[in-house]
Design an enzyme around this catalytic site. Structure first.
Site, mmCIF file in Angstrom:
data_model
loop_
_atom_site.group_PDB
_atom_site.id
_atom_site.type_symbol
_atom_site.label_atom_id
_atom_site.label_comp_id
_atom_site.label_asym_id
_atom_site.label_seq_id
_atom_site.Cartn_x
_atom_site.Cartn_y
_atom_site.Cartn_z
ATOM 1 C CG ASN A 12 -1.881 1.143 1.262
ATOM 2 O OD1 ASN A 12 -1.482 2.297 1.232
ATOM 3 N ND2 ASN A 12 -3.161 0.832 1.333
ATOM 4 C CG HIS A 14 -2.069 6.230 0.154
ATOM 5 N ND1 HIS A 14 -1.864 7.516 -0.296
ATOM 6 C CD2 HIS A 14 -2.860 5.621 -0.765
ATOM 7 C CE1 HIS A 14 -2.510 7.698 -1.426
ATOM 8 N NE2 HIS A 14 -3.124 6.566 -1.737
ATOM 9 C CG ASP A 74 -4.378 -5.805 9.330
ATOM 10 O OD1 ASP A 74 -4.319 -5.825 8.081
ATOM 11 O OD2 ASP A 74 -5.410 -6.093 9.953
#
Length: 206
Positions: A12, A14, A74
């Site tokens: 990811n 970001h 996470d």
């Protein structure tokens, strides 16, 4: 002295940018990598029932593959009035290939009749630090706030344009990035890893 190598176990963009920025503004002499640097790597399926379980599975798997110290994240949005949804499926709330926009649209739809008292929410982040041999430490951080009825702001990612932190008047998509880096759930979790990185891996604070 050789720089410390740390893998940020995410694809990811970001999340990797945020964690890189936090690490670089905390420690000197780091060589930072993400899963984008390992094109042949295939991440494990996320089958954990908690953020912590998923973070640990990601960290252990990536650390063994890359052979280096690894941090895995996470995280997601939790709405207590929705029994914790979107929770661990925040990134795929509207479907496996859902966009941020589609996820937000679903959230707004299921919350359309909620008054202010039911619009409380929090971002939650679990971070796991692992070596190829073991899990070193798993920590978590929260950022509490509320969900707006319409999106506001063009920055951020995920549900940021709907989320307003307590004591702030702007969404995470509207505040400056350096401000978000100081107050986010990811920062709060990372701060609990700082002493371990210093004491056990000799990372040098700025």
């Amino acid at each position: 002295m050789l720089n410390m190598k740390i893998l940020i176990a995410t694809n990811n963009l970001h999340k990797s940018l945020e964690l890189k920025a936090i690490l670089k503004t905390t420690f000197s002499g780091l060589d930072l990598y993400t899963l984008k640097d390992f094109k042949e790597y295939k991440a494990p399926e996320e089958i954990g029932k908690t953020f912590e379980e998923n973070a640990e599975a990601k960290a252990v798997h990536a650390a063994k593959f890359a052979g280096m110290l690894t941090i895995a994240d996470d995280s997601g949005l939790v709405v207590p009035a929705l029994n914790g949804e979107p929770g661990i499926v925040s990134a795929r709330y509207a479907g496996e290939e859902a966009t941020d926009k589609e996820n937000m649209e679903k959230l707004l739809e299921v919350m359309k009749d909620f008054g202010d008292a039911k619009r409380g929410a929090y971002y939650y982040c679990a971070l796991c630090l692992a070596t190829p041999e073991k899990i070193v430490k798993t920590v978590s951080g929260m950022c509490e706030g509320r969900i707006l009825e319409t999106p506001s702001g063009a920055g951020g990612f995920g549900y940021d344009s709907l989320f307003v932190k307590h004591d702030y008047n702007h969404t995470f998509a509207e505040i400056k990035e350096d401000v978000k880096l100081k107050i986010s759930h990811r920062r709060r979790a990372f701060d609990k890893l700082k002493n371990t990185l210093e004491a056990e891996f000799h990372c040098t604070s700025l």
